[in-house]
Design a protein around this motif. Structure first.
Motif, PDB file in Angstrom:
ATOM      1  N   ARG A  10       0.850  -1.185   0.000  1.00  0.00           N
ATOM      2  CA  ARG A  10       0.000   0.000   0.000  1.00  0.00           C
ATOM      3  C   ARG A  10       0.887   1.237   0.000  1.00  0.00           C
ATOM      4  O   ARG A  10       1.785   1.376   0.831  1.00  0.00           O
ATOM      5  CB  ARG A  10      -0.886  -0.031   1.248  1.00  0.00           C
ATOM      6  CG  ARG A  10      -1.943   1.000   1.298  1.00  0.00           C
ATOM      7  CD  ARG A  10      -2.959   0.685   2.372  1.00  0.00           C
ATOM      8  NE  ARG A  10      -2.372   0.399   3.662  1.00  0.00           N
ATOM      9  CZ  ARG A  10      -2.726   0.974   4.800  1.00  0.00           C
ATOM     10  NH1 ARG A  10      -3.679   1.863   4.819  1.00  0.00           N
ATOM     11  NH2 ARG A  10      -2.163   0.636   5.933  1.00  0.00           N
ATOM     12  N   SER A  17      -7.522   7.335   2.731  1.00  0.00           N
ATOM     13  CA  SER A  17      -7.224   6.252   1.794  1.00  0.00           C
ATOM     14  C   SER A  17      -7.704   4.911   2.334  1.00  0.00           C
ATOM     15  O   SER A  17      -8.152   4.049   1.573  1.00  0.00           O
ATOM     16  CB  SER A  17      -5.731   6.203   1.482  1.00  0.00           C
ATOM     17  OG  SER A  17      -4.993   5.849   2.626  1.00  0.00           O
ATOM     18  N   ARG A  19     -10.358   4.452   4.210  1.00  0.00           N
ATOM     19  CA  ARG A  19     -11.811   4.435   4.009  1.00  0.00           C
ATOM     20  C   ARG A  19     -12.162   4.120   2.561  1.00  0.00           C
ATOM     21  O   ARG A  19     -13.104   3.379   2.298  1.00  0.00           O
ATOM     22  CB  ARG A  19     -12.418   5.771   4.415  1.00  0.00           C
ATOM     23  CG  ARG A  19     -12.459   5.960   5.908  1.00  0.00           C
ATOM     24  CD  ARG A  19     -13.085   7.268   6.271  1.00  0.00           C
ATOM     25  NE  ARG A  19     -13.157   7.397   7.719  1.00  0.00           N
ATOM     26  CZ  ARG A  19     -13.494   8.498   8.345  1.00  0.00           C
ATOM     27  NH1 ARG A  19     -13.801   9.586   7.657  1.00  0.00           N
ATOM     28  NH2 ARG A  19     -13.539   8.528   9.654  1.00  0.00           N
ATOM     29  N   ARG A  20     -11.402   4.679   1.619  1.00  0.00           N
ATOM     30  CA  ARG A  20     -11.636   4.374   0.204  1.00  0.00           C
ATOM     31  C   ARG A  20     -11.416   2.894  -0.076  1.00  0.00           C
ATOM     32  O   ARG A  20     -12.178   2.269  -0.814  1.00  0.00           O
ATOM     33  CB  ARG A  20     -10.725   5.225  -0.688  1.00  0.00           C
ATOM     34  CG  ARG A  20     -11.205   6.639  -0.882  1.00  0.00           C
ATOM     35  CD  ARG A  20     -10.406   7.355  -1.958  1.00  0.00           C
ATOM     36  NE  ARG A  20      -9.008   7.545  -1.608  1.00  0.00           N
ATOM     37  CZ  ARG A  20      -8.556   8.559  -0.865  1.00  0.00           C
ATOM     38  NH1 ARG A  20      -9.386   9.455  -0.378  1.00  0.00           N
ATOM     39  NH2 ARG A  20      -7.266   8.680  -0.610  1.00  0.00           N
ATOM     40  N   LEU A  21     -10.373   2.322   0.509  1.00  0.00           N
ATOM     41  CA  LEU A  21     -10.094   0.900   0.319  1.00  0.00           C
ATOM     42  C   LEU A  21     -11.226   0.040   0.868  1.00  0.00           C
ATOM     43  O   LEU A  21     -11.637  -0.935   0.238  1.00  0.00           O
ATOM     44  CB  LEU A  21      -8.769   0.522   0.996  1.00  0.00           C
ATOM     45  CG  LEU A  21      -7.506   1.042   0.342  1.00  0.00           C
ATOM     46  CD1 LEU A  21      -6.308   0.788   1.248  1.00  0.00           C
ATOM     47  CD2 LEU A  21      -7.297   0.417  -1.001  1.00  0.00           C
ATOM     48  N   ARG A  22     -11.735   0.387   2.035  1.00  0.00           N
ATOM     49  CA  ARG A  22     -12.814  -0.396   2.642  1.00  0.00           C
ATOM     50  C   ARG A  22     -14.082  -0.348   1.795  1.00  0.00           C
ATOM     51  O   ARG A  22     -14.796  -1.344   1.674  1.00  0.00           O
ATOM     52  CB  ARG A  22     -13.097   0.103   4.053  1.00  0.00           C
ATOM     53  CG  ARG A  22     -12.003  -0.244   5.021  1.00  0.00           C
ATOM     54  CD  ARG A  22     -12.350   0.172   6.444  1.00  0.00           C
ATOM     55  NE  ARG A  22     -11.162   0.104   7.261  1.00  0.00           N
ATOM     56  CZ  ARG A  22     -10.514   1.170   7.728  1.00  0.00           C
ATOM     57  NH1 ARG A  22     -10.957   2.383   7.482  1.00  0.00           N
ATOM     58  NH2 ARG A  22      -9.429   1.014   8.447  1.00  0.00           N
ATOM     59  N   ARG A  23     -14.371   0.798   1.189  1.00  0.00           N
ATOM     60  CA  ARG A  23     -15.542   0.905   0.312  1.00  0.00           C
ATOM     61  C   ARG A  23     -15.379   0.044  -0.935  1.00  0.00           C
ATOM     62  O   ARG A  23     -16.352  -0.422  -1.507  1.00  0.00           O
ATOM     63  CB  ARG A  23     -15.776   2.357  -0.098  1.00  0.00           C
ATOM     64  CG  ARG A  23     -16.603   3.134   0.887  1.00  0.00           C
ATOM     65  CD  ARG A  23     -16.941   4.465   0.318  1.00  0.00           C
ATOM     66  NE  ARG A  23     -15.718   5.208   0.091  1.00  0.00           N
ATOM     67  CZ  ARG A  23     -15.418   6.384   0.616  1.00  0.00           C
ATOM     68  NH1 ARG A  23     -16.268   7.005   1.352  1.00  0.00           N
ATOM     69  NH2 ARG A  23     -14.267   6.963   0.379  1.00  0.00           N
ATOM     70  N   GLU A  24     -14.133  -0.193  -1.354  1.00  0.00           N
ATOM     71  CA  GLU A  24     -13.852  -1.031  -2.525  1.00  0.00           C
ATOM     72  C   GLU A  24     -13.803  -2.521  -2.171  1.00  0.00           C
ATOM     73  O   GLU A  24     -13.522  -3.352  -3.028  1.00  0.00           O
ATOM     74  CB  GLU A  24     -12.518  -0.630  -3.144  1.00  0.00           C
ATOM     75  CG  GLU A  24     -12.499   0.764  -3.719  1.00  0.00           C
ATOM     76  CD  GLU A  24     -11.102   1.193  -4.140  1.00  0.00           C
ATOM     77  OE1 GLU A  24     -10.156   0.374  -4.036  1.00  0.00           O
ATOM     78  OE2 GLU A  24     -10.950   2.347  -4.563  1.00  0.00           O
ATOM     79  N   GLY A  25     -14.035  -2.878  -0.919  1.00  0.00           N
ATOM     80  CA  GLY A  25     -14.013  -4.277  -0.508  1.00  0.00           C
ATOM     81  C   GLY A  25     -12.626  -4.776  -0.168  1.00  0.00           C
ATOM     82  O   GLY A  25     -12.351  -5.973  -0.241  1.00  0.00           O
ATOM     83  N   LYS A  26     -11.743  -3.883   0.256  1.00  0.00           N
ATOM     84  CA  LYS A  26     -10.376  -4.261   0.595  1.00  0.00           C
ATOM     85  C   LYS A  26     -10.135  -3.999   2.073  1.00  0.00           C
ATOM     86  O   LYS A  26     -10.877  -3.262   2.725  1.00  0.00           O
ATOM     87  CB  LYS A  26      -9.393  -3.476  -0.255  1.00  0.00           C
ATOM     88  CG  LYS A  26      -9.621  -3.681  -1.740  1.00  0.00           C
ATOM     89  CD  LYS A  26      -8.353  -3.529  -2.503  1.00  0.00           C
ATOM     90  CE  LYS A  26      -8.569  -3.696  -3.979  1.00  0.00           C
ATOM     91  NZ  LYS A  26      -8.607  -5.070  -4.382  1.00  0.00           N
ATOM     92  N   ASP A  44      -7.908  -8.256  -0.394  1.00  0.00           N
ATOM     93  CA  ASP A  44      -9.355  -8.321  -0.550  1.00  0.00           C
ATOM     94  C   ASP A  44     -10.016  -8.844   0.720  1.00  0.00           C
ATOM     95  O   ASP A  44      -9.500  -9.761   1.367  1.00  0.00           O
ATOM     96  CB  ASP A  44      -9.743  -9.222  -1.724  1.00  0.00           C
ATOM     97  CG  ASP A  44      -9.401  -8.606  -3.061  1.00  0.00           C
ATOM     98  OD1 ASP A  44      -9.411  -7.363  -3.158  1.00  0.00           O
ATOM     99  OD2 ASP A  44      -9.133  -9.364  -4.010  1.00  0.00           O
ATOM    100  N   HIS A  45     -11.163  -8.282   1.043  1.00  0.00           N
ATOM    101  CA  HIS A  45     -11.908  -8.685   2.241  1.00  0.00           C
ATOM    102  C   HIS A  45     -12.360 -10.137   2.137  1.00  0.00           C
ATOM    103  O   HIS A  45     -12.334 -10.880   3.116  1.00  0.00           O
ATOM    104  CB  HIS A  45     -13.119  -7.758   2.427  1.00  0.00           C
ATOM    105  CG  HIS A  45     -13.826  -7.954   3.717  1.00  0.00           C
ATOM    106  ND1 HIS A  45     -14.901  -8.791   3.842  1.00  0.00           N
ATOM    107  CD2 HIS A  45     -13.604  -7.434   4.949  1.00  0.00           C
ATOM    108  CE1 HIS A  45     -15.324  -8.770   5.098  1.00  0.00           C
ATOM    109  NE2 HIS A  45     -14.553  -7.951   5.791  1.00  0.00           N
TER     110      HIS A  45
END
Length: 95
Positions: A10, A17, A19-26, A44-45
């Motif tokens: 990363r 950043s 928060r953006r990753l979490r919204r993308e499923g990461k 990936d989650h």
């Protein structure tokens, strides 16, 4: 049982950043240990949500494939969402 998680390094660090990753499923995470530099990673989650439910996940050595290299780690701490079945952040320690 052995667990393998594919991950990437990363480059962007911070609350926005993450928060953006979490919204993308990461899931943002960090690998640290004595005598080694900490490494910020993301994966990936879906790669961790099912394997973390196993009891031996927290006691066994995990393999993280980080940009083509295998790194052996142990799960140190995991932050979860308050009411959703989601993982917010994971701390790993070099094994």
């Amino acid at each position: 049982m052995s667990y393998t998680i594919p991950a990437q390094t990363r480059t962007e660090i911070g609350k926005g950043s993450s928060r953006r990753l979490r919204r993308e499923g990461k899931v943002p995470a960090v690998i640290y240990g004595v005598g080694k530099e900490p490494v910020s990673i993301v994966f990936d989650h879906k790669d961790i949500i099912n394997i973390q439910a196993n009891a031996d996940f927290y006691t066994s050595v995990l393999t993280i494939v980080l940009d083509g290299k295998e790194v052996n780690v142990r799960a140190q701490a995991m932050q979860r969402h308050v009411f959703k079945p989601m993982i917010d952040h994971v701390d790993f320690v070099y094994a």
